[in-house]
Scaffold this motif. Sequence first.
Motif, PDB file in Angstrom:
ATOM      1  N   THR A 255     115.478  16.883 -26.062  1.00 18.38           N
ATOM      2  CA  THR A 255     115.041  18.171 -25.502  1.00 18.38           C
ATOM      3  C   THR A 255     113.633  18.517 -25.971  1.00 18.38           C
ATOM      4  O   THR A 255     112.772  18.940 -25.179  1.00 18.38           O
ATOM      5  CB  THR A 255     116.019  19.286 -25.910  1.00 18.38           C
TER       6      THR A 255
ATOM      7  N   ASN B 277     111.061  16.310 -24.316  1.00 16.26           N
ATOM      8  CA  ASN B 277     110.832  16.735 -22.944  1.00 16.26           C
ATOM      9  C   ASN B 277     109.874  17.923 -22.897  1.00 16.26           C
ATOM     10  O   ASN B 277     108.946  17.978 -22.065  1.00 16.26           O
ATOM     11  CB  ASN B 277     112.165  17.089 -22.287  1.00 16.26           C
ATOM     12  N   GLN B 278     110.084  18.868 -23.766  1.00  7.63           N
ATOM     13  CA  GLN B 278     109.208  20.049 -23.798  1.00  7.63           C
ATOM     14  C   GLN B 278     107.776  19.657 -24.168  1.00  7.63           C
ATOM     15  O   GLN B 278     106.814  20.174 -23.600  1.00  7.63           O
ATOM     16  CB  GLN B 278     109.752  21.083 -24.794  1.00  7.63           C
TER      17      GLN B 278
ATOM     18  N   ALA C  72     106.064  18.115 -21.145  1.00  9.00           N
ATOM     19  CA  ALA C  72     105.744  19.129 -20.141  1.00  9.00           C
ATOM     20  C   ALA C  72     104.511  19.923 -20.563  1.00  9.00           C
ATOM     21  O   ALA C  72     103.669  20.298 -19.730  1.00  9.00           O
ATOM     22  CB  ALA C  72     106.937  20.068 -19.943  1.00  9.00           C
TER      23      ALA C  72
ATOM     24  N   VAL D   1     117.444  14.845 -16.190  1.00 13.07           N
ATOM     25  CA  VAL D   1     116.292  14.452 -15.387  1.00 13.07           C
ATOM     26  C   VAL D   1     115.269  13.742 -16.262  1.00 13.07           C
ATOM     27  O   VAL D   1     115.370  13.711 -17.497  1.00 13.07           O
ATOM     28  CB  VAL D   1     115.663  15.693 -14.718  1.00 13.07           C
TER      29      VAL D   1
ATOM     30  N   VAL E 235     109.689  16.728 -16.296  1.00  8.57           N
ATOM     31  CA  VAL E 235     109.903  17.326 -14.978  1.00  8.57           C
ATOM     32  C   VAL E 235     110.255  18.802 -15.112  1.00  8.57           C
ATOM     33  O   VAL E 235     109.653  19.676 -14.458  1.00  8.57           O
ATOM     34  CB  VAL E 235     111.012  16.575 -14.213  1.00  8.57           C
ATOM     35  N   GLN E 236     111.253  19.149 -15.977  1.00  2.13           N
ATOM     36  CA  GLN E 236     111.700  20.534 -16.179  1.00  2.13           C
ATOM     37  C   GLN E 236     111.637  20.852 -17.670  1.00  2.13           C
ATOM     38  O   GLN E 236     112.376  20.239 -18.457  1.00  2.13           O
ATOM     39  CB  GLN E 236     113.121  20.729 -15.663  1.00  2.13           C
ATOM     40  N   PRO E 237     110.775  21.749 -18.080  1.00  2.38           N
ATOM     41  CA  PRO E 237     110.660  22.032 -19.527  1.00  2.38           C
ATOM     42  C   PRO E 237     111.964  22.493 -20.165  1.00  2.38           C
ATOM     43  O   PRO E 237     112.200  22.237 -21.350  1.00  2.38           O
ATOM     44  CB  PRO E 237     109.592  23.138 -19.578  1.00  2.38           C
ATOM     45  N   ASP E 238     112.827  23.182 -19.396  1.00  2.00           N
ATOM     46  CA  ASP E 238     114.072  23.705 -19.959  1.00  2.00           C
ATOM     47  C   ASP E 238     115.285  22.874 -19.564  1.00  2.00           C
ATOM     48  O   ASP E 238     116.416  23.391 -19.543  1.00  2.00           O
ATOM     49  CB  ASP E 238     114.273  25.151 -19.521  1.00  2.00           C
ATOM     50  N   ALA E 239     115.093  21.622 -19.212  1.00  2.00           N
ATOM     51  CA  ALA E 239     116.197  20.777 -18.759  1.00  2.00           C
ATOM     52  C   ALA E 239     117.223  20.588 -19.869  1.00  2.00           C
ATOM     53  O   ALA E 239     116.894  20.585 -21.062  1.00  2.00           O
ATOM     54  CB  ALA E 239     115.666  19.424 -18.301  1.00  2.00           C
ATOM     55  N   ASP E 240     118.480  20.435 -19.446  1.00  2.00           N
ATOM     56  CA  ASP E 240     119.580  20.217 -20.390  1.00  2.00           C
ATOM     57  C   ASP E 240     119.970  18.747 -20.363  1.00  2.00           C
ATOM     58  O   ASP E 240     120.072  18.133 -19.294  1.00  2.00           O
ATOM     59  CB  ASP E 240     120.781  21.095 -20.007  1.00  2.00           C
ATOM     60  N   TYR E 241     120.218  18.166 -21.540  1.00  2.00           N
ATOM     61  CA  TYR E 241     120.559  16.750 -21.647  1.00  2.00           C
ATOM     62  C   TYR E 241     121.898  16.600 -22.374  1.00  2.00           C
ATOM     63  O   TYR E 241     121.982  16.840 -23.588  1.00  2.00           O
ATOM     64  CB  TYR E 241     119.461  15.975 -22.395  1.00  2.00           C
TER      65      TYR E 241
END
Length: 858
Positions: free
Chosen positions: A710, A713-714, A717, A767, A771-777
């Motif tokens: 997470t 990912n942030q 982004a 994802v 792609v999405q800063p707040d995506a859940d993994y």
Amino acid sequence: MGGAAAAPRGERPAGLPVPDAEEGRTGRGEARVEDALADPVVKAVRDTGGYGGAVYLRSHDRRSLVLCVMSGVPRSLLKPWWRIPVSGALPMCETFRSGETQYLPDERATMLRFPQFTAALPYSFAHAYQPVRVGGETVGVLAVLGSSSREPAGEEEVREGLRRAGRDMEERLAEYARGLPGRTDAEAVAYGIEYDDQPVSVRLPTPPAQAVAIGMIEWDLAGDRWSGDDDALELLGVSREEFGGTMAAVEERVSPDDLYELRAARRDAEDTGQIRGRHFRVLEEPRDDSEAVHYRPVELWGHVVRARSSDRLLVGALIDVAGGVTAAEAAERLPDGLFSLDQDGRVIYANRRCQDLLGSDLERLLGHYPWEVLTWLRDPAYEDRYRAAMLTQQPVSYLVRDPDGVWLGFVLYPGVHGLTGRVFRTTAPAGAEPGRALPPSSEPAAPPTGLVTTARAGALYHVVQMASVLTESVTVRDVCRAVSEQLLPAFGAQEVALYSVRDGRMYLLWEDGYPQHFLDPFEGVSLEADLPGVHALTTRLPLFFESPEELVGAYPRLALDPMTSWAFLPLIASGHPVGSCILGWNTPHRFTAEERSALTALAGLTAQAMERARLYDAESAVARGLQEGLLPHRLPTVDRLRVTARYLPGTKGMDIGGDWYDVIRTGRGVALVIGDVEGHSVGAAAVMGQLRSAVHSFAASGRPPQEVVTHTNQLLAELETDIFATCCYIELDPATGHARAVRAGHPPPLLRHPDGSAEILELPGGVLLGVQPDADYPVAEFTLEPGSVLALYTDGLVEVPGSDIATGIETVLSCLAVSRTDSMEELADRILGAARRAEDRPDDVALLLTAYDPAGAG
């Protein structure tokens, strides 16, 4: 043309199984892959109305297509195309890559779709190509050739004939592969259908020839008694009951005009002890109710043996020569020279007039190429005419001037089994040049309908072909290989050496054909040395020597190799000296003005390509150094785990990729990480370095897997690079084998269980990173059993041109299952070998293997 060098004749490449004499033979008795292809090739030629066919198979290293079987076309004619790169701009390569049938009815269609192929073979002929598959995998290409000027077969008829032949080949090749020893059924296709030897020629069926009757006879010279077997009596036209067994009875069957020949045969036997082809005619039964007398020509051969000192017994044969000898006699009566060449271009017949016109007797010509015996026929233009006749299957004419200045006209009449030619004295028109098409008015008789007068291609088309090949050559070694593989067959040379200039000295880059260590004394010579290769470069003028005497006269102290003619070509690029190219011929070679111009132009192309390749090598070294510096130099040693990794670059120049892997110690165990940044650039590599550092920092700080991914990912982004990435992060406890995994748009891991079964771990995922800063993994959990092997990889490993990614994953999974080895290094190499066989990888490849071994150390 590109690709690894062929294995020495009689040997097979490493890793290719040799079928046992019994065990490796299939139900049809096909112990070699050529045996499985021969009959289908011949049938394909017949079904499509063509005159020739060929099958290319992939090489062992999968970089090349190698000519395996050919029929109806001389091997020598296609020698430059025995081995071609899979990536080549040729119809057979395109068919192999796309898996689609290609149909090219004439030179116009060929020019539109494959201009480089037309540059190499500028002749009008029809050709079609069919992919050869086994088990859904393309392993080769079937090609058929046809005349574009004769009544052609319809396109659908050609395609259907190719499809039938393709199905036949698939069945035979699958059966052959299953018969290979030491391979499982799963491995048979992946390893068995490949070729690295020289092509095998298969003759097309010929019309049945008239059988030659031979009868055995005995002739008692002392008693003038004859006896013969049934065949001999049948040739004499008499039954055994009717035959009196005397010389008089034989003379009754011989034409009165030929009695002298029969009696002269007796004198030959008495004087020399043998009879050599005495020719006479014997009476045969009437063919109809007419009273006309019919005779059959025969020959008598024999030698005298002695049973006792007083006996003189001739043992011999009576041979029916109706057809053979009479045809030769007819040819001898022609006013023109008549000759015949076999399919490969060697002389098999020449009448007396032909021998007179060419100034050579039959013994010197038989079994040789005409241009080998008669050096004044050794001109690329004449070879081009022969090639045009054989590939178009249409008559071709041209002019030749002999050493005495006499102009000769040649007309070639081709067929699938060889070529018949006429030669005659003629008067050349004003401005005529050797090799030009023969003007119809200069022939003693009107030329046949459809006489081809295609413009002479000559040696210059090799320049076009070389230019197209060199545009695809990237490294200096690629350029050297392309020059060697193009120049030697194109100009009939036997050796080539390429030198480069560095710090005022000459250094060897490539050699082919030279005696071992012959070039050692020339390594590092200065630009002041008295050598032809040096002088060609410093004067910027090519040097040509057509005989050893010429070369020794110019350079008396030069050591000579076994060659007899040489060309020394300067390599100059943009006014800058690059090096020299040296070519050698083992027979006297005449350098025509056209050939000198072509070789000089080719030297310029080579120099430009060499300079470009030097820059690439330098750039590539810098780029690869940067990329390798961003990857871990050494993986940590972890108790209870055996870990290994592989990385293969798949791009060129500065376009480096963003694949990475890592093994990181955490507070709860060890993190296994693999990722892939999209794109191929220095920017992608820089992002990869940032992501790897971030993951390493988050993991080492003890954060759980979900937080590591997470936060990464942030971070991506926030970088605002418009670049996305994939990642698979697995934290493993070596003490228990318990694993927690997070997947962000990355291909699923593969797991081999201790019993040898293997499965795809379809873990839930999120994802792509960035792609999405707040995506859940989500996190998935599983436990490794002792003896399990876990495989993480990037998509470059499983992306196969012409297939979907699922097929590539299944290929790797199958290899992981069947490769029973305790060595992680060997297993990694096997996986790469099974999945990445193409010459040009479309993407980089990263592979991380982990074996769980609780009883062992790292």
